[in-house]
Design a protein around this motif. Structure first.
Motif, short mmCIF file in Angstrom:
data_model
loop_
_atom_site.label_atom_id
_atom_site.label_comp_id
_atom_site.label_asym_id
_atom_site.label_seq_id
_atom_site.Cartn_x
_atom_site.Cartn_y
_atom_site.Cartn_z
N ASN A 63 58.20 -90.12 -15.82
CA ASN A 63 59.25 -90.04 -14.80
C ASN A 63 59.64 -91.43 -14.29
N VAL A 64 58.66 -92.33 -14.22
CA VAL A 64 58.94 -93.70 -13.79
C VAL A 64 59.83 -94.39 -14.81
N VAL A 65 59.48 -94.25 -16.08
CA VAL A 65 60.30 -94.83 -17.15
C VAL A 65 61.68 -94.19 -17.17
N ASN A 66 61.70 -92.88 -16.93
CA ASN A 66 62.95 -92.12 -16.86
C ASN A 66 63.86 -92.68 -15.76
N ALA A 67 63.29 -92.91 -14.58
CA ALA A 67 64.06 -93.44 -13.46
C ALA A 67 64.61 -94.83 -13.76
N PHE A 68 63.83 -95.63 -14.48
CA PHE A 68 64.29 -96.98 -14.85
C PHE A 68 65.49 -96.90 -15.79
N GLU A 69 65.44 -95.99 -16.77
CA GLU A 69 66.54 -95.86 -17.72
C GLU A 69 67.82 -95.42 -17.03
N ARG A 70 67.70 -94.61 -15.97
CA ARG A 70 68.88 -94.14 -15.25
C ARG A 70 69.63 -95.28 -14.56
N THR A 71 68.91 -96.33 -14.21
CA THR A 71 69.54 -97.44 -13.50
C THR A 71 70.28 -98.39 -14.43
N MET A 72 70.04 -98.28 -15.73
CA MET A 72 70.68 -99.18 -16.69
C MET A 72 72.14 -98.80 -16.87
N PRO A 73 73.06 -99.78 -16.79
CA PRO A 73 74.49 -99.47 -16.92
C PRO A 73 74.84 -99.08 -18.36
N ASN A 74 75.88 -98.21 -18.46
CA ASN A 74 76.45 -97.80 -19.75
C ASN A 74 75.54 -96.91 -20.59
N ASN A 75 74.42 -96.46 -20.04
CA ASN A 75 73.57 -95.51 -20.77
C ASN A 75 74.20 -94.13 -20.74
N GLN A 200 72.58 -73.56 -13.18
CA GLN A 200 73.16 -72.55 -12.29
C GLN A 200 73.87 -71.46 -13.06
N ARG A 201 74.26 -71.75 -14.29
CA ARG A 201 74.92 -70.77 -15.16
C ARG A 201 73.98 -70.25 -16.24
N GLY A 202 72.71 -70.59 -16.12
CA GLY A 202 71.73 -70.11 -17.08
C GLY A 202 71.82 -70.80 -18.43
N ILE A 203 72.33 -72.03 -18.44
CA ILE A 203 72.51 -72.77 -19.69
C ILE A 203 71.48 -73.89 -19.78
N VAL A 204 70.75 -73.92 -20.86
CA VAL A 204 69.77 -74.99 -21.11
C VAL A 204 70.14 -75.66 -22.43
N ALA A 205 70.22 -76.97 -22.42
CA ALA A 205 70.58 -77.71 -23.64
C ALA A 205 69.54 -77.45 -24.73
N SER A 206 70.03 -77.16 -25.93
CA SER A 206 69.11 -76.94 -27.05
C SER A 206 68.54 -78.25 -27.58
N LYS A 207 69.24 -79.35 -27.29
CA LYS A 207 68.80 -80.67 -27.73
C LYS A 207 69.44 -81.72 -26.85
N ILE A 208 68.70 -82.77 -26.56
CA ILE A 208 69.21 -83.87 -25.74
C ILE A 208 68.92 -85.18 -26.46
N GLU A 209 69.93 -86.03 -26.54
CA GLU A 209 69.75 -87.35 -27.14
C GLU A 209 70.25 -88.41 -26.17
N GLY A 210 69.55 -89.54 -26.13
CA GLY A 210 69.97 -90.62 -25.25
C GLY A 210 68.77 -91.41 -24.76
N PRO A 211 69.02 -92.49 -24.02
CA PRO A 211 67.93 -93.36 -23.55
C PRO A 211 66.89 -92.63 -22.71
#
Length: 267
Positions: A63-75, A200-211
């Motif tokens: 989660n710490v690494v996750n939070a760091f990636e969120r702060t990076m611009p253009n991700n 909220q609509r009962g939708i869960v991503a089947s796959k996620i890609e990204g930093p």
């Protein structure tokens, strides 16, 4: 875990290590045979402290690494969604596009469940589906379903309607359901907001890609298991105990080293 709790847990573990160090310093008052017992106690205390105080902090590392990636611009994060055609996809798209951090939402293909095809039916659909609608970019005939890849800016509802109209003419029946495969691209910093809208609509991503997802996967794959981490903490306890046991020998050596370095500088 909040920062205050983290600090408290670290402080409590340090106190336990101070206690272990103090036990080690009592070695000169113990028989030599008792040293093994001291090291065993140090290992147990280190393991217990690691399991109760450090392990919860260690589990938060992704989660710490996750939070760091969120702060990076253009991700950007790419979410692959499997949607039911029964939901209002246009309303969903409008809701998503009105949220800060939205990049794009594209309906890529539809999957229409059918019956179990025999060889003749499979060949028939394989030949005819591509001619039903010019906006069908590509198609794949499975054993009991048809997957149609959509042209750009062509919606799943339009594709399903054109297929259903053809099916009505040929089979005198209607097709009203399909699974829609869509791709949502969002800013990494806004990922949580979009995930909440989908949930909220009962939708869960089947796959996620990204930093963010990459950092979570890489961190999880490189992390020790809870048991391994607990054993490492026990090893830390043993090291601290050794320092306590041999502190009387280490301090004079350190002092002599410092004195030697000072004299060398003066020369």
């Amino acid at each position: 875990m909040d920062i205050i709790t983290t600090i408290i847990y670290l402080f409590l573990f340090i106190i336990m290590m101070v206690f272990v160090f103090s036990i080690g310093m009592l070695k000169k008052y113990m028989p030599k045979k008792e040293v093994i017992l001291v090291l065993l106690v140090a290992f147990l205390i280190g393991s217990i402290g690691g399991a109760f105080f450090l392990d919860p902090i260690y589990d938060e590392l992704p989660n710490v690494v996750n939070a760091f990636e969120r702060t990076m611009p253009n991700n950007e994060e790419t979410l692959y969604l499997d949607l039911s055609s029964s939901i209002n996809i246009d309303e969903l798209k409008n809701n998503l596009s009105a949220t800060d951090g939205f990049k794009s939402f594209d309906e890529k293909s539809i999957n229409i469940p059918m019956w179990s095809f025999n060889e003749r039916e499979h060949d028939y659909f394989d030949k005819i589906v591509g001619n039903i609608d010019s906006n069908y970019k590509n198609h794949t005939i499975g054993k009991s379903d048809i997957q149609i890849t959509l042209a750009d800016n062509y919606s799943s509802s339009q594709a399903l309607k054109s297929f259903s109209n053809w099916y009505k003419l040929v089979y005198d029946d209607t097709i009203s359901y399909a699974q829609v495969h869509a791709v949502l691209v969002v800013d990494s910093s806004s990922f949580d907001e979009f995930e909440q809208i989908l949930l909220q609509r009962g939708i869960v991503a089947s796959k996620i890609e990204g930093p963010i997802q990459d950092s979570i996967n890489n961190t999880n794959s490189s992390m020790l298991t809870n048991t391994e981490f607990t054993l490492v903490c026990g090893g830390i306890g043993v090291v601290v105990a050794f320092l306590g046991i041999y502190i009387d020998s280490v301090v004079p050596i350190v002092r002599k080293t410092k004195k030697f370095l000072r004299e060398k500088r003066r020369r």
